[in-house]
Design a protein around this motif. Structure first.
Motif, short mmCIF file in Angstrom:
data_model
loop_
_atom_site.label_atom_id
_atom_site.label_comp_id
_atom_site.label_asym_id
_atom_site.label_seq_id
_atom_site.Cartn_x
_atom_site.Cartn_y
_atom_site.Cartn_z
N ALA A 245 44.36 44.05 41.25
CA ALA A 245 44.05 42.86 40.42
C ALA A 245 44.97 41.44 41.10
O ALA A 245 45.51 40.90 40.32
N ALA A 246 44.71 41.03 42.18
CA ALA A 246 45.23 39.93 42.68
C ALA A 246 44.28 39.04 42.83
O ALA A 246 42.86 39.14 42.58
N PRO A 247 44.60 37.48 42.65
CA PRO A 247 43.77 36.38 42.48
C PRO A 247 42.75 36.29 43.46
O PRO A 247 41.61 36.00 43.08
N GLU A 248 43.16 36.56 44.71
CA GLU A 248 42.11 36.54 45.82
C GLU A 248 41.03 37.66 45.57
O GLU A 248 39.76 37.68 46.16
N ASN A 249 41.02 38.68 44.92
CA ASN A 249 40.12 39.63 44.54
C ASN A 249 39.14 39.30 43.31
O ASN A 249 38.34 40.09 43.23
N LEU A 250 39.57 38.40 42.84
CA LEU A 250 38.84 38.15 41.45
C LEU A 250 38.11 36.86 41.19
O LEU A 250 37.47 36.74 40.30
N GLY A 251 38.00 36.35 42.52
CA GLY A 251 36.94 34.88 42.30
C GLY A 251 35.49 35.25 42.19
O GLY A 251 35.04 36.30 42.62
N GLU A 252 34.69 34.58 41.22
CA GLU A 252 33.60 34.55 40.85
C GLU A 252 33.08 35.99 40.67
O GLU A 252 32.01 36.52 41.35
N MET A 253 33.69 36.61 39.64
CA MET A 253 33.50 38.06 39.06
C MET A 253 33.78 37.83 37.68
O MET A 253 34.67 37.14 37.22
N GLU A 254 33.04 38.63 36.90
CA GLU A 254 32.96 38.85 35.71
C GLU A 254 33.52 40.40 35.33
O GLU A 254 33.05 41.59 36.13
N ILE A 255 34.41 40.55 34.69
CA ILE A 255 34.98 41.96 34.37
C ILE A 255 34.79 42.12 32.73
O ILE A 255 35.22 41.37 31.83
N TYR A 256 34.51 43.54 32.51
CA TYR A 256 34.17 43.77 31.10
C TYR A 256 35.13 45.12 30.93
O TYR A 256 35.08 46.12 31.67
N LEU A 257 36.10 44.92 30.06
CA LEU A 257 37.02 46.30 29.89
C LEU A 257 36.81 46.68 28.29
O LEU A 257 36.71 45.83 27.50
N ASP A 258 36.79 47.94 28.02
CA ASP A 258 36.68 48.42 26.39
C ASP A 258 37.28 49.90 26.48
O ASP A 258 37.12 50.41 27.49
N ALA A 259 37.50 50.26 25.38
CA ALA A 259 37.84 51.67 25.02
C ALA A 259 37.79 51.86 23.50
O ALA A 259 38.01 50.83 22.59
N GLY A 260 37.71 53.07 23.16
CA GLY A 260 37.66 53.34 21.61
C GLY A 260 38.94 53.20 21.00
O GLY A 260 39.87 53.58 21.78
N LYS A 261 39.08 52.96 19.84
CA LYS A 261 40.30 52.74 19.17
C LYS A 261 41.04 53.82 19.13
O LYS A 261 42.46 53.93 18.97
#
Length: 318
Positions: A245-261
């Motif tokens: 998860a380095a800045p150069e790998n994150l450009g123009e990208m959307e990320i969605y993270l989730d997990a049950g409580k």
């Protein structure tokens, strides 16, 4: 006189003949302004063909990378047409699962059909590939302590160099970063992060749902899988999403993270979310009641599709 009576009789017979031909009970209509004769019955227009339903196809092909026949399940939206270019979601199953699980057990196709009908998502192709218990990485025998159930081989090459070109060749796709998404559940969540961050030029959206992640703390789960995947520092540095998860790998990208409580992996997933925020990533966190199970994922499928193809933006939840 006889001729006059005969003429009257002939006229009467002629009038009776006309009346019987025209049908005395129906009034005669006049020609309309277009000059067409409205007494001629109009031919009903041919009805438009009905919109075709969605299709779930089972495909197979010979993988040169793996040296065996491989399979995938492909969802095509209703009224699929080669004249339209569709975005593609590559969706990965969890450990011990199968490429058909999203459709057999979670009924993803029926949900996508409903959301399309309600105009809540845009049409898309969904590809669920077979990839065993490989975590989506290239691996070799003896490269780590095999827990006995992982799939060893060049699976990353197979997924990136074979599956994607096959889909782009055989279906009408948006063959670009903007039209290509990747996501998955549990092991599939890890795979989507690993592949999406490693090949960030290929994907514009990453969805990691209850992703298998590790931070080398006492709360780590499935440590036998961790120790195979991260057998040494070299392998970990090239595979760990916390490192990728380095800045150069994150450009123009959307990320969605989730997990049950109630999911023991929620802590790890949220840690990755906070790290991504420090990297100024376009990242969303979501959570709801539930654990690491099909009941939770089934309840979140609508939100997942909303992220990948929705007509509205997904909002983070605390």
């Amino acid at each position: 006189m006889k001729h006059l009576v005969k003429a009257i009789v002939l006229v009467a017979i002629y009038l009776l003949f006309l009346t019987s031909c025209s049908g005395s009970s129906a009034p005669q209509a006049e020609n309309d302004e277009s000059g067409n004769d409205p007494t001629v019955e109009a031919v009903a227009p041919t009805p438009e063909p009905p919109v075709s339903g969605s299709k779930v196809e089972q495909i197979q092909f010979d993988s040169q990378a793996l040296g065996k026949e491989m399979h995938a399940t492909v969802y095509l939206p209703p009224d699929y047409s080669p004249d339209f270019r569709y975005p593609v979601l590559y969706l990965f199953h969890g450990y011990g699962g199968s490429h058909g699980d999203y459709f057999t057990y979670l009924h993803l196709d029926a949900l996508a059909d409903r959301l399309l009908q309600e105009d809540l998502i845009h049409p898309l192709i969904i590809v669920a590939p077979e990839y065993g218990n490989s975590f989506g990485v290239n691996s070799k025998p003896g490269e780590g302590n095999d827990p006995g159930s992982v799939s060893i081989g060049p699976y990353e090459d197979y997924l990136i160099q074979e599956i994607i070109p096959f889909i782009d060749t055989h279906y009408s796709t948006q063959a670009s970063k903007a039209g290509r998404y990747i996501g998955g559940i549990s092991m599939g969540g890890y795979a989507s992060l690993y592949l999406g961050l490693t090949h960030h030029e290929l994907f514009s959206k990453i969805g990691a749902h209850s992703a298998a992640l590790w931070t080398y703390t006492s709360s780590d789960q499935f440590t036998d899988q961790r120790d195979w995947l991260y057998a040494d520092e070299r392998l970990r540095s090239g595979r760990d999403p916390f490192i990728l998860a380095a800045p150069e790998n994150l450009g123009e990208m959307e990320i969605y993270l989730d997990a049950g409580k109630g999911d023991a992996l929620a802590e790890k997933d949220y840690e990755l979310y906070t790290l991504l925020k420090t990297k100024n990533a376009d990242v969303t966190w979501a959570t709801a009641a539930g654990g690491h199970d099909a009941a939770y994922w089934g309840g979140q499928l609508e939100a997942y599709l909303g992220f990948y193809a929705g007509t509205h933006h997904v909002r983070s939840t605390p």
